[in-house]
Enzyme design. Structure first.
Site, PDB file in Angstrom:
ATOM      1  N   TYR A  33     -33.162  55.883  74.386  1.00  0.00           N
ATOM      2  CA  TYR A  33     -34.065  55.025  73.744  1.00  0.00           C
ATOM      3  C   TYR A  33     -33.734  53.695  74.095  1.00  0.00           C
ATOM      4  O   TYR A  33     -32.923  53.549  74.640  1.00  0.00           O
ATOM      5  CB  TYR A  33     -33.531  55.472  72.200  1.00  0.00           C
ATOM      6  CG  TYR A  33     -32.110  54.931  71.852  1.00  0.00           C
ATOM      7  CD1 TYR A  33     -32.020  53.663  71.045  1.00  0.00           C
ATOM      8  CD2 TYR A  33     -30.947  55.511  71.957  1.00  0.00           C
ATOM      9  CE1 TYR A  33     -31.049  53.064  70.584  1.00  0.00           C
ATOM     10  CE2 TYR A  33     -29.705  55.131  71.677  1.00  0.00           C
ATOM     11  CZ  TYR A  33     -29.836  53.663  70.856  1.00  0.00           C
ATOM     12  OH  TYR A  33     -28.543  53.341  70.537  1.00  0.00           O
ATOM     13  N   ARG A  52     -33.344  49.179  82.117  1.00  0.00           N
ATOM     14  CA  ARG A  52     -32.255  50.133  81.616  1.00  0.00           C
ATOM     15  C   ARG A  52     -33.062  51.349  81.209  1.00  0.00           C
ATOM     16  O   ARG A  52     -32.306  52.340  81.350  1.00  0.00           O
ATOM     17  CB  ARG A  52     -31.549  49.419  80.445  1.00  0.00           C
ATOM     18  CG  ARG A  52     -30.377  50.699  80.023  1.00  0.00           C
ATOM     19  CD  ARG A  52     -29.485  49.749  78.910  1.00  0.00           C
ATOM     20  NE  ARG A  52     -30.101  49.457  77.778  1.00  0.00           N
ATOM     21  CZ  ARG A  52     -29.729  48.802  76.797  1.00  0.00           C
ATOM     22  NH1 ARG A  52     -28.342  48.287  77.043  1.00  0.00           N
ATOM     23  NH2 ARG A  52     -30.454  48.557  75.608  1.00  0.00           N
ATOM     24  N   ARG A 101     -36.003  77.556  72.605  1.00  0.00           N
ATOM     25  CA  ARG A 101     -34.640  77.030  72.408  1.00  0.00           C
ATOM     26  C   ARG A 101     -33.862  77.500  73.650  1.00  0.00           C
ATOM     27  O   ARG A 101     -33.850  78.761  73.808  1.00  0.00           O
ATOM     28  CB  ARG A 101     -33.770  76.900  71.138  1.00  0.00           C
ATOM     29  CG  ARG A 101     -32.466  76.366  71.372  1.00  0.00           C
ATOM     30  CD  ARG A 101     -31.597  76.540  69.965  1.00  0.00           C
ATOM     31  NE  ARG A 101     -30.321  75.690  70.139  1.00  0.00           N
ATOM     32  CZ  ARG A 101     -29.177  76.359  70.760  1.00  0.00           C
ATOM     33  NH1 ARG A 101     -29.252  77.523  70.869  1.00  0.00           N
ATOM     34  NH2 ARG A 101     -28.064  75.744  70.399  1.00  0.00           N
ATOM     35  N   LYS A 150     -28.085  55.330  77.954  1.00  0.00           N
ATOM     36  CA  LYS A 150     -28.443  55.203  76.369  1.00  0.00           C
ATOM     37  C   LYS A 150     -29.143  56.357  75.927  1.00  0.00           C
ATOM     38  O   LYS A 150     -30.345  56.106  75.481  1.00  0.00           O
ATOM     39  CB  LYS A 150     -29.366  53.903  76.319  1.00  0.00           C
ATOM     40  CG  LYS A 150     -29.121  53.146  74.803  1.00  0.00           C
ATOM     41  CD  LYS A 150     -29.924  52.036  74.939  1.00  0.00           C
ATOM     42  CE  LYS A 150     -30.097  51.185  73.570  1.00  0.00           C
ATOM     43  NZ  LYS A 150     -28.674  50.904  72.716  1.00  0.00           N
ATOM     44  N   GLU A 182     -15.968  49.393  73.348  1.00  0.00           N
ATOM     45  CA  GLU A 182     -17.050  48.577  72.844  1.00  0.00           C
ATOM     46  C   GLU A 182     -17.111  48.646  71.387  1.00  0.00           C
ATOM     47  O   GLU A 182     -16.240  49.585  70.813  1.00  0.00           O
ATOM     48  CB  GLU A 182     -18.379  48.947  73.648  1.00  0.00           C
ATOM     49  CG  GLU A 182     -18.588  50.355  73.490  1.00  0.00           C
ATOM     50  CD  GLU A 182     -19.673  50.720  74.526  1.00  0.00           C
ATOM     51  OE1 GLU A 182     -20.481  49.734  74.960  1.00  0.00           O
ATOM     52  OE2 GLU A 182     -19.943  51.966  74.828  1.00  0.00           O
ATOM     53  N   LEU A 206     -21.888  50.874  77.547  1.00  0.00           N
ATOM     54  CA  LEU A 206     -23.217  50.828  77.733  1.00  0.00           C
ATOM     55  C   LEU A 206     -23.292  49.451  78.525  1.00  0.00           C
ATOM     56  O   LEU A 206     -22.872  48.534  78.198  1.00  0.00           O
ATOM     57  CB  LEU A 206     -23.950  50.495  76.514  1.00  0.00           C
ATOM     58  CG  LEU A 206     -25.414  50.359  76.505  1.00  0.00           C
ATOM     59  CD1 LEU A 206     -26.213  51.793  77.061  1.00  0.00           C
ATOM     60  CD2 LEU A 206     -25.998  50.362  75.211  1.00  0.00           C
TER      61      LEU A 206
END
Length: 286
Positions: A33, A52, A101, A150, A182, A206
């Protein structure tokens, strides 16, 4: 008024938006995301977020479903349809729906699932917290080892944010082997003797888009930047501290685990960097 969202090429009222229960983003957190801030109806640091996003997709062996120009048009349409002045655009791409699945995903590309929505945040850049600063606690960093991607695997950061909320503070700094990695959703910095210190880029943190811009502006303003790890104890003895993120921009940190930093108020370095960042980003907004 119902918010308009984007799902797989369609703009829909949010109540009509649907994603398959077999989508790998839902079942496996197999997705990435980005969040892009909007100020004055324009997108902040959009090119950085596209770069990114492409990197995250590449690292997970997923195909980017749109060109940068197409992403920009989708973002602009959402901003316009929802009449966003200040706020954010959330974008998520998952590997898609394999039909059932399974831990192993198909070798051939699945049609990805693309979800986008806006959040209106009037006065986003005028946050009162920027004048008072954040208080943070420390928690153990037990996330997976590829924090540079991310992904939508946000359970532990959510738990850390809840721990901070229960402690009556604003956020948590994650600590591994005694060193700060972070914040829960932001990059962390300390200032000592006019030297800005922040952890170097690696798979441990990140690769923040706001981080890259702020460090560039700091160097241009003739501030000294040192990219190295720092301990929690070192952070507590710093002159000041701050975090950066796409939604908080540059936010001062005034207390860590109950210990005030410096005067216990936002310091001049964080304040100046926030001013520079917002000024420059508004000029370059698209």
């Amino acid at each position: 008024m119902s918010r308009i969202v984007h799902v797989n090429g369609e703009f829909l009222p949010e109540a009509e938006a649907k994603v398959s229960v077999f989508d790998r983003g839902f079942l496996m957190a197999d997705g990435v995301y980005e969040v892009t801030s909007v100020l004055g109806g324009k997108l902040i640091d959009f090119a950085g977020h596209c770069l990114r996003l492409a990197r995250s997709l590449r690292e997970l062996e997923m195909t980017n479903p749109h060109t940068d120009a197409e992403w920009l048009e989708l973002h602009r349409q959402l901003v316009a349809r929802n009449e966003i002045v200040d706020g954010m655009v959330y974008l998520q791409v998952t590997r898609g729906n394999p039909g059932d699945r399974d831990f192993a995903y198909p070798a051939a590309d699945l049609p990805p699932t693309v979800v986008m929505f806006t959040q209106s945040k009037p006065g986003l850049a005028e946050s009162p917290a920027a004048k008072t600063g954040w208080k943070v606690i420390s928690v153990d960093d037990i996330r997976w080892g590829r924090r540079d991607i991310k992904t939508v695997q946000l359970l532990y950061p959510s738990m850390a944010k809840m721990a901070a909320k229960k402690a009556g503070v604003d956020d948590a700094w994650l600590v591994e082997d005694g060193f700060v990695t972070e914040g829960t959703s932001n990059n962390a910095y300390i200032v000592k003797g006019n030297r800005i210190i922040t952890r170097a880029l690696s798979s441990d943190i990140l690769h923040g888009i706001t981080r890259a811009a702020v460090l560039r502006f700091a160097v241009e303003a003739q501030m000294e930047v040192v990219e190295r790890s720092f301990t929690l104890a070192e952070a507590q003895e710093a002159d000041e501290a701050f975090i950066t993120s796409a939604s908080a921009f540059v936010m001062p940190v005034v207390q860590i685990d109950g210990k005030d930093l410096g005067t216990g108020k936002p310091g001049p370095v964080a304040a100046r960097l926030r001013e520079i960042y917002l000024d420059e980003m508004r000029k370059a907004a698209v």
